[in-house]
Design a protein around this motif. Structure first.
Motif, PDB file in Angstrom:
ATOM      1  N   LYS A 171      45.280  22.591  48.984  1.00 46.80           N
ATOM      2  CA  LYS A 171      44.768  23.960  49.135  1.00 46.80           C
ATOM      3  C   LYS A 171      45.844  24.977  48.757  1.00 46.80           C
ATOM      4  O   LYS A 171      45.595  25.916  47.991  1.00 46.80           O
ATOM      5  CB  LYS A 171      44.303  24.195  50.570  1.00 46.80           C
ATOM      6  CG  LYS A 171      43.740  25.587  50.833  1.00 46.80           C
ATOM      7  CD  LYS A 171      43.206  25.687  52.248  1.00 46.80           C
ATOM      8  CE  LYS A 171      42.575  27.047  52.531  1.00 46.80           C
ATOM      9  NZ  LYS A 171      43.583  28.142  52.531  1.00 46.80           N
ATOM     10  N   GLN A 172      47.055  24.794  49.282  1.00 42.88           N
ATOM     11  CA  GLN A 172      48.143  25.731  48.983  1.00 42.88           C
ATOM     12  C   GLN A 172      48.580  25.656  47.520  1.00 42.88           C
ATOM     13  O   GLN A 172      48.907  26.684  46.915  1.00 42.88           O
ATOM     14  CB  GLN A 172      49.347  25.455  49.899  1.00 42.88           C
ATOM     15  CG  GLN A 172      49.206  25.986  51.314  1.00 42.88           C
ATOM     16  CD  GLN A 172      48.201  25.186  52.116  1.00 42.88           C
ATOM     17  OE1 GLN A 172      48.149  23.960  52.019  1.00 42.88           O
ATOM     18  NE2 GLN A 172      47.394  25.872  52.919  1.00 42.88           N
ATOM     19  N   ILE A 173      48.576  24.453  46.959  1.00 40.53           N
ATOM     20  CA  ILE A 173      48.954  24.292  45.561  1.00 40.53           C
ATOM     21  C   ILE A 173      47.993  25.064  44.660  1.00 40.53           C
ATOM     22  O   ILE A 173      48.414  25.768  43.725  1.00 40.53           O
ATOM     23  CB  ILE A 173      48.957  22.798  45.171  1.00 40.53           C
ATOM     24  CG1 ILE A 173      50.124  22.071  45.828  1.00 40.53           C
ATOM     25  CG2 ILE A 173      49.006  22.632  43.658  1.00 40.53           C
ATOM     26  CD1 ILE A 173      51.481  22.511  45.348  1.00 40.53           C
ATOM     27  N   ASN A 174      46.710  24.964  44.927  1.00 41.19           N
ATOM     28  CA  ASN A 174      45.721  25.696  44.133  1.00 41.19           C
ATOM     29  C   ASN A 174      45.850  27.207  44.334  1.00 41.19           C
ATOM     30  O   ASN A 174      45.639  27.986  43.397  1.00 41.19           O
ATOM     31  CB  ASN A 174      44.311  25.238  44.494  1.00 41.19           C
ATOM     32  CG  ASN A 174      44.020  23.827  44.021  1.00 41.19           C
ATOM     33  OD1 ASN A 174      44.597  23.365  43.044  1.00 41.19           O
ATOM     34  ND2 ASN A 174      43.144  23.115  44.720  1.00 41.19           N
ATOM     35  N   GLU A 175      46.206  27.621  45.559  1.00 42.84           N
ATOM     36  CA  GLU A 175      46.369  29.055  45.839  1.00 42.84           C
ATOM     37  C   GLU A 175      47.543  29.639  45.072  1.00 42.84           C
ATOM     38  O   GLU A 175      47.429  30.738  44.501  1.00 42.84           O
ATOM     39  CB  GLU A 175      46.551  29.279  47.336  1.00 42.84           C
ATOM     40  CG  GLU A 175      45.276  29.136  48.138  1.00 42.84           C
ATOM     41  CD  GLU A 175      45.498  29.344  49.621  1.00 42.84           C
ATOM     42  OE1 GLU A 175      44.533  29.675  50.326  1.00 42.84           O
ATOM     43  OE2 GLU A 175      46.655  29.172  50.092  1.00 42.84           O
ATOM     44  N   ILE A 176      48.671  28.936  45.033  1.00 47.18           N
ATOM     45  CA  ILE A 176      49.810  29.506  44.306  1.00 47.18           C
ATOM     46  C   ILE A 176      49.593  29.426  42.799  1.00 47.18           C
ATOM     47  O   ILE A 176      50.081  30.289  42.058  1.00 47.18           O
ATOM     48  CB  ILE A 176      51.160  28.857  44.698  1.00 47.18           C
ATOM     49  CG1 ILE A 176      51.228  27.394  44.259  1.00 47.18           C
ATOM     50  CG2 ILE A 176      51.445  29.006  46.162  1.00 47.18           C
ATOM     51  CD1 ILE A 176      52.615  26.802  44.378  1.00 47.18           C
ATOM     52  N   PHE A 177      48.855  28.409  42.333  1.00 47.01           N
ATOM     53  CA  PHE A 177      48.582  28.332  40.895  1.00 47.01           C
ATOM     54  C   PHE A 177      47.711  29.502  40.448  1.00 47.01           C
ATOM     55  O   PHE A 177      47.886  30.025  39.343  1.00 47.01           O
ATOM     56  CB  PHE A 177      47.891  27.010  40.559  1.00 47.01           C
ATOM     57  CG  PHE A 177      47.646  26.830  39.078  1.00 47.01           C
ATOM     58  CD1 PHE A 177      48.705  26.610  38.212  1.00 47.01           C
ATOM     59  CD2 PHE A 177      46.360  26.899  38.561  1.00 47.01           C
ATOM     60  CE1 PHE A 177      48.486  26.458  36.853  1.00 47.01           C
ATOM     61  CE2 PHE A 177      46.128  26.750  37.204  1.00 47.01           C
ATOM     62  CZ  PHE A 177      47.203  26.524  36.343  1.00 47.01           C
ATOM     63  N   ASP A 178      46.790  29.942  41.306  1.00 46.13           N
ATOM     64  CA  ASP A 178      45.955  31.104  40.991  1.00 46.13           C
ATOM     65  C   ASP A 178      46.783  32.372  40.857  1.00 46.13           C
ATOM     66  O   ASP A 178      46.338  33.350  40.241  1.00 46.13           O
ATOM     67  CB  ASP A 178      44.895  31.298  42.086  1.00 46.13           C
ATOM     68  CG  ASP A 178      43.824  30.212  42.053  1.00 46.13           C
ATOM     69  OD1 ASP A 178      43.685  29.547  41.012  1.00 46.13           O
ATOM     70  OD2 ASP A 178      43.148  30.024  43.088  1.00 46.13           O
ATOM     71  N   LYS A 179      48.003  32.370  41.422  1.00 49.91           N
ATOM     72  CA  LYS A 179      48.856  33.547  41.394  1.00 49.91           C
ATOM     73  C   LYS A 179      49.984  33.422  40.371  1.00 49.91           C
ATOM     74  O   LYS A 179      50.915  34.226  40.345  1.00 49.91           O
ATOM     75  CB  LYS A 179      49.458  33.778  42.788  1.00 49.91           C
ATOM     76  CG  LYS A 179      48.402  33.972  43.881  1.00 49.91           C
ATOM     77  CD  LYS A 179      49.043  34.114  45.245  1.00 49.91           C
ATOM     78  CE  LYS A 179      47.991  34.212  46.343  1.00 49.91           C
ATOM     79  NZ  LYS A 179      47.082  35.353  46.193  1.00 49.91           N
ATOM     80  N   GLU A 180      49.894  32.401  39.524  1.00 48.41           N
ATOM     81  CA  GLU A 180      50.993  32.111  38.595  1.00 48.41           C
ATOM     82  C   GLU A 180      51.310  33.288  37.683  1.00 48.41           C
ATOM     83  O   GLU A 180      52.477  33.539  37.351  1.00 48.41           O
ATOM     84  CB  GLU A 180      50.637  30.880  37.756  1.00 48.41           C
ATOM     85  CG  GLU A 180      51.731  30.473  36.782  1.00 48.41           C
ATOM     86  CD  GLU A 180      51.306  29.336  35.866  1.00 48.41           C
ATOM     87  OE1 GLU A 180      52.184  28.713  35.258  1.00 48.41           O
ATOM     88  OE2 GLU A 180      50.081  29.083  35.759  1.00 48.41           O
ATOM     89  N   ASN A 181      50.303  34.023  37.250  1.00 52.63           N
ATOM     90  CA  ASN A 181      50.514  35.089  36.272  1.00 52.63           C
ATOM     91  C   ASN A 181      50.898  36.428  36.886  1.00 52.63           C
ATOM     92  O   ASN A 181      51.085  37.407  36.164  1.00 52.63           O
ATOM     93  CB  ASN A 181      49.259  35.254  35.413  1.00 52.63           C
ATOM     94  CG  ASN A 181      49.026  34.061  34.502  1.00 52.63           C
ATOM     95  OD1 ASN A 181      49.968  33.517  33.933  1.00 52.63           O
ATOM     96  ND2 ASN A 181      47.778  33.627  34.385  1.00 52.63           N
ATOM     97  N   ILE A 182      51.004  36.478  38.214  1.00 50.51           N
ATOM     98  CA  ILE A 182      51.505  37.701  38.857  1.00 50.51           C
ATOM     99  C   ILE A 182      53.010  37.776  38.632  1.00 50.51           C
ATOM    100  O   ILE A 182      53.724  36.783  38.802  1.00 50.51           O
ATOM    101  CB  ILE A 182      51.198  37.692  40.370  1.00 50.51           C
ATOM    102  CG1 ILE A 182      49.682  37.717  40.600  1.00 50.51           C
ATOM    103  CG2 ILE A 182      51.851  38.887  41.068  1.00 50.51           C
ATOM    104  CD1 ILE A 182      49.280  37.632  42.059  1.00 50.51           C
ATOM    105  N   ARG A 183      53.512  38.934  38.259  1.00 51.30           N
ATOM    106  CA  ARG A 183      54.949  39.089  37.997  1.00 51.30           C
ATOM    107  C   ARG A 183      55.671  39.382  39.317  1.00 51.30           C
ATOM    108  O   ARG A 183      55.847  40.527  39.705  1.00 51.30           O
ATOM    109  CB  ARG A 183      55.168  40.208  36.980  1.00 51.30           C
ATOM    110  CG  ARG A 183      54.570  39.903  35.612  1.00 51.30           C
ATOM    111  CD  ARG A 183      54.677  41.087  34.679  1.00 51.30           C
ATOM    112  NE  ARG A 183      56.066  41.468  34.421  1.00 51.30           N
ATOM    113  CZ  ARG A 183      56.423  42.503  33.678  1.00 51.30           C
ATOM    114  NH1 ARG A 183      55.483  43.258  33.123  1.00 51.30           N
ATOM    115  NH2 ARG A 183      57.688  42.783  33.487  1.00 51.30           N
TER     116      ARG A 183
END
Length: 263
Positions: A171-183
């Motif tokens: 769950k956490q891995i998918n959550e941080i991947f969704d935020k990958e493109n945030i600078r």
């Protein structure tokens, strides 16, 4: 240190021009040193006057830019605290296993309301202890002992327990991947991608292979699980530490750290 100040040399050059312009003005109070020296002085003085005024404008723009960036980051501070929250819950799951090892016995000895088999038993104050304990494993011999302890622990797990532990990060891995493109800060995208890849393409896959083929080659597969897990843990800690430094630079207005880490 991976960071550098993008406008550092430009800003320093502006300061040098401004100082040199003032020094040159003082030199004008002295008599002419050689023939046509006064003419040369006046020409250089005009050039320095233009450069000094240009430098003042550029330096002021750079200062304003970083102040504006700091204000903007403070206004959107919840973006950073949200990523930290996700990482904290990942560490609570790491601690389900790590707290059972002698390397992290300090965490195990803290009184808890809930049993340590439940990740909800942990709190934010455990994380600095986790990181300090992990960083203290510095020599090759200590790393080997830690690796063997992990192998022994994973080896005693049932298939369901191991699958549950590995799956608890999903769950956490998918959550941080969704935020990958945030600078977030400089190179944060690479750090997030590293955590995601080391979990999905390495640790998660080797766990499934181990459950399927452990009867044929248990020791070698256990060694691969531990290697991939340690890489995943390394990447998670590095991302958290860098994020924590950047958050602190915003909260405590550590301008030079903020500038060096700003994306």
């Amino acid at each position: 240190m991976r960071y550098y100040i993008d406008f550092g040399w430009v800003f320093l050059s502006c300061i040098i021009f401004m100082i040199f312009s003032k020094v040159w003005t003082i030199l004008g109070n002295y008599p002419e040193a050689f023939k046509y020296g006064s003419i040369i002085y006046q020409v250089v003085d005009v050039i320095l006057f233009v450069l000094a005024n240009l430098s003042i404008g550029i330096a002021a723009t750079i200062v304003f830019y970083y102040i504006q960036q700091l204000v903007d980051k403070k206004k959107n501070f919840e973006v950073y605290t949200e990523l930290r929250r996700i990482l904290l819950f990942m560490f609570y799951r790491h601690l389900v296993v790590l707290s059972q090892l002698d390397n992290f016995k300090e965490i195990r000895n803290i009184e808890r309301r809930l049993p340590l088999s439940n990740f909800m038993a942990y709190n934010i104050f455990d994380i600095p202890i986790l990181i300090d304990s992990y960083r203290s494993i510095s020599t090759n011999e200590e790393r080997e002992i830690f690796k063997n302890n992990l192998m022994n622990y994973f080896g005693t797990m049932t298939d369901d327990q191991l699958e549950s532990f590995v799956g608890s990060f999903e769950k956490q891995i998918n959550e941080i991947f969704d935020k990958e493109n945030i600078r977030y800060f400089k190179e944060s995208k690479d750090l997030i991608a590293s955590v995601y890849v080391l979990y999905n393409d390495d640790f998660s896959i080797i766990q499934r292979i181990y459950i399927k083929d452990k009867d044929n080659n248990k020791e070698e597969l256990l060694s691969e699980i531990v290697k991939d897990y340690m890489s995943f843990l390394d990447a998670s800690i590095e991302l958290y530490e860098e994020l924590d430094i950047f958050i602190e630079s915003i909260e405590k207005k550590k301008i030079f750290t903020f500038i060096k880490m700003l994306d």
